[in-house]
Design an enzyme around this catalytic site. Structure first.
Site, PDB file in Angstrom:
ATOM      1  N   GLU A  53       4.620  -2.235  79.196  1.00  0.00           N
ATOM      2  CA  GLU A  53       4.207  -1.055  78.429  1.00  0.00           C
ATOM      3  C   GLU A  53       3.285  -1.445  77.278  1.00  0.00           C
ATOM      4  O   GLU A  53       2.291  -0.773  77.014  1.00  0.00           O
ATOM      5  CB  GLU A  53       5.443  -0.321  77.872  1.00  0.00           C
ATOM      6  CG  GLU A  53       6.183   0.482  78.914  1.00  0.00           C
ATOM      7  CD  GLU A  53       5.343   1.594  79.525  1.00  0.00           C
ATOM      8  OE1 GLU A  53       4.535   2.201  78.809  1.00  0.00           O
ATOM      9  OE2 GLU A  53       5.485   1.833  80.731  1.00  0.00           O
ATOM     10  N   CYS A 210      -6.249  13.591  88.369  1.00  0.00           N
ATOM     11  CA  CYS A 210      -6.626  14.330  87.150  1.00  0.00           C
ATOM     12  C   CYS A 210      -7.363  13.374  86.220  1.00  0.00           C
ATOM     13  O   CYS A 210      -6.944  13.104  85.099  1.00  0.00           O
ATOM     14  CB  CYS A 210      -5.392  14.929  86.472  1.00  0.00           C
ATOM     15  SG  CYS A 210      -5.833  16.141  85.214  1.00  0.00           S
ATOM     16  N   CYS A 217      -8.907  18.893  91.700  1.00  0.00           N
ATOM     17  CA  CYS A 217      -7.898  19.945  91.561  1.00  0.00           C
ATOM     18  C   CYS A 217      -7.414  20.461  92.919  1.00  0.00           C
ATOM     19  O   CYS A 217      -6.251  20.854  93.061  1.00  0.00           O
ATOM     20  CB  CYS A 217      -8.451  21.091  90.726  1.00  0.00           C
ATOM     21  SG  CYS A 217      -8.969  20.557  89.086  1.00  0.00           S
ATOM     22  N   CYS A 220      -4.389  18.625  94.008  1.00  0.00           N
ATOM     23  CA  CYS A 220      -3.432  18.303  92.942  1.00  0.00           C
ATOM     24  C   CYS A 220      -2.116  19.081  93.086  1.00  0.00           C
ATOM     25  O   CYS A 220      -2.133  20.309  93.245  1.00  0.00           O
ATOM     26  CB  CYS A 220      -4.076  18.623  91.594  1.00  0.00           C
ATOM     27  SG  CYS A 220      -2.952  18.333  90.221  1.00  0.00           S
ATOM     28  N   CYS A 226      -1.405  24.994  86.731  1.00  0.00           N
ATOM     29  CA  CYS A 226      -2.445  24.496  85.827  1.00  0.00           C
ATOM     30  C   CYS A 226      -3.341  25.636  85.337  1.00  0.00           C
ATOM     31  O   CYS A 226      -4.022  26.287  86.127  1.00  0.00           O
ATOM     32  CB  CYS A 226      -3.289  23.435  86.524  1.00  0.00           C
ATOM     33  SG  CYS A 226      -4.506  22.714  85.403  1.00  0.00           S
TER      34      CYS A 226
HETATM   35  S1  SF4 Z   1      -5.198  21.155  88.788  1.00  0.00           S
HETATM   36 FE1  SF4 Z   1      -5.004  20.739  86.590  1.00  0.00          FE
HETATM   37  S2  SF4 Z   1      -3.658  18.959  86.494  1.00  0.00           S
HETATM   38 FE2  SF4 Z   1      -4.431  19.077  88.597  1.00  0.00          FE
HETATM   39  S3  SF4 Z   1      -6.278  17.789  88.644  1.00  0.00           S
HETATM   40 FE3  SF4 Z   1      -6.936  19.876  88.183  1.00  0.00          FE
HETATM   41  S4  SF4 Z   1      -6.983  19.950  85.952  1.00  0.00           S
HETATM   42 FE4  SF4 Z   1      -5.740  18.185  86.504  1.00  0.00          FE
END
Ligand code: SF4
Length: 362
Positions: A53, A210, A217, A220, A226
Site C-alpha cells: 500500500e 473508468c 462506460c 462498466c 452512474c
Molecule cells: S459508467 Fe461511470 S463509473 Fe463506469 S466507466 Fe463510466 S463514468 Fe466510470
C-alpha cells in the site's frame, strides 16, 4: 473496527435495489476481469499488504511489481527485520521509488510496533486492527489504514485511493468533491458483505475501465447507478496543468587522486538520508560558473513533484583534505542509497571515464 463517518449525507441517494444490482454486476465483472494474481492480493500477511500500500501510494502497479515489492520483502521479511535495519539499508531498498519520506516513515513505524510489542511482552510485532491505532503510526493516513484493515484484517471498510476517488466523483457527478464527500460516497457504495473483493474490484475498475481519459462506460458494471456517465471526463473537473518552477544548480563531482568520488549525506527533507553529489544553487541557467580546473561533463535534469531541476555537472580534482576523507570507491557507492538524479550524475562520470580510457588506448 472503523467507524462510519456519514453524519449529514449530502450526496444523492441510491435506492437499495440499485445498489444490490451494482454489487452483483461488479462481482461478476471482477471475477472475469480482476487482477487476481497481484501478490498483495494473495497474501494474508498484513505487513506485506502495508508495504504494498505504501509503495503504491505514488508509484504504478507495474513498477512496484517489477522492481520493488519482492526484493523489499526478501530483504525485510518481517516488521522486526525492518525495525532492526539501518535507515541507510531501508533507503537502499527504496532507491528509485522516490518520495523517500515513505521509506523513512515505514522504518520508524516498524520500530514503534516492535517497541509496542515489547511493552506488552508479545514475541512478535503485528499491525494494529483499528483505524485509531493505525493512524497513530508515522506515514499511515486514512486510506492506508482502511486498506490494511480491509485487505489485511478482512474488515468491512471502504478504501479511497486515487482510482476509487475518480469513480466516486463520476458516480455521484461531483465536479469539485471534498474529501468528506468522497468518503461519504465510498461508504455509501461499499458492499459490506464482501468488502475485500469489492474494494479490489473498485481499484481495478478505475485502473482499466473508468480511466481518466476515455472511460469505457458501455462495459462498466456501475453504469446503472452512474450519474456522470453522460460526460464522465467532467467529474471531477480536470485540474489545470501546473507549471512547476525550474531550479538551476551546479553538481560538483569531486574526485581524489585515487579516483574516488566525494559524496555528502543529504539532510534535507526531500532526500534525507540519501547520499549525493554536492549541489550549489545558480540564479539562472546562464549564471553557472565552473570551478577552476573543473571539467564540464554535461547536463542532467530531473522532475520532482514541485519543481524541475537542471544541473550542470562538473568534475573537480579534490584538494580539500577534509572532503578527501569522505571519498568513496565505486564499490562503496554501489552499496549507498542515491537518488535518481545522483545516479544520472554518476552515469555522466562513467561515460567521461570510458571516453578518456578509449582516447588513452588509441
Ligand atoms: S459508467 Fe461511470 S463509473 Fe463506469 S466507466 Fe463510466 S463514468 Fe466510470
Amino acid at each position: 473496527m472503523a467507524q462510519r463517518t456519514t453524519i449529514n449525507p449530502v450526496l444523492p441517494q441510491i435506492k437499495p435495489a440499485m445498489l444490490r444490482t451494482f454489487h452483483a454486476r461488479l462481482t461478476t465483472w471482477y471475477q472475469a476481469h480482476g487482477r487476481h494474481s497481484l501478490p498483495w492480493r494473495i497474501t494474508a500477511d498484513p505487513y506485506a499488504i502495508w508495504i504494498s500500500e505504501v509503495m503504491l501510494q505514488q508509484t504504478q502497479v507495474a513498477t512496484v511489481l517489477a522492481r520493488f515489492y519482492h526484493p523489499f520483502l526478501e530483504t525485510f521479511p518481517t516488521i522486526e527485520a525492518l525495525a532492526a535495519a539501518r535507515q541507510e539499508s531501508v533507503l537502499k531498498a527504496w532507491e528509485g521509488l522516490g518520495y523517500y519520506t515513505r521509506a523513512r516513515n515505514l522504518h520508524k513505524a516498524a520500530q514503534q510496533l516492535v517497541a509496542m510489542a515489547a511493552r506488552v511482552r508479545h514475541n512478535r510485532a503485528t499491525l494494529p486492527n483499528t483505524v485509531e491505532s493505525l493512524l497513530a503510526l508515522p506515514g499511515i493516513g486514512r486510506n492506508t489504514a482502511h486498506a490494511i484493515l480491509a485487505f489485511g484484517h478482512h474488515q468491512p471498510v471502504a478504501i479511497l485511493e486515487a482510482n476509487v476517488k475518480r469513480i466516486i466523483a463520476r458516480i455521484f457527478a461531483l465536479e469539485k468533491p471534498t474529501d468528506a464527500a468522497l468518503w461519504e460516497g465510498a461508504e455509501t457504495l461499499l458492499n459490506q458483505a464482501a468488502a475485500f473483493d469489492y474494494n479490489q474490484a473498485m481499484m481495478d475498475l478505475g485502473a482499466t475501465l473508468c480511466t481518466p481519459r476515455a472511460p469505457q462506460c458501455g462495459q462498466c458494471p456501475a453504469r446503472g447507478i452512474c450519474q456522470g456517465k453522460a460526460a464522465p471526463e467532467s467529474y471531477p473537473t480536470p485540474k489545470l496543468k501546473k507549471t512547476v518552477p525550474t531550479r538551476h544548480v551546479t553538481l560538483s563531482v569531486l574526485i581524489d587522486h585515487r579516483g574516488r568520488l566525494h559524496l555528502t549525506n543529504r539532510g534535507e527533507r526531500l532526500l534525507g538520508g540519501l547520499w549525493g553529489f554536492p549541489q550549489t544553487a545558480q540564479e539562472t541557467a546562464t549564471s553557472q560558473s565552473m570551478q577552476k580546473g573543473a571539467t564540464h561533463l554535461g547536463t542532467v535534469t530531473h522532475t520532482y513533484s514541485h519543481f524541475k531541476l537542471v544541473g550542470q555537472v562538473e568534475l573537480v580534482p579534490v584538494k580539500n583534505t577534509a572532503k578527501a576523507k569522505r571519498c568513496f570507491t565505486r564499490e562503496e557507492i554501489a552499496a549507498l542509497p542515491l537518488s535518481t538524479l545522483d545516479h544520472k550524475v554518476l552515469a555522466l562520470v562513467e561515460k567521461h571515464h570510458r571516453a578518456k580510457n578509449h582516447r588513452t588506448k588509441m
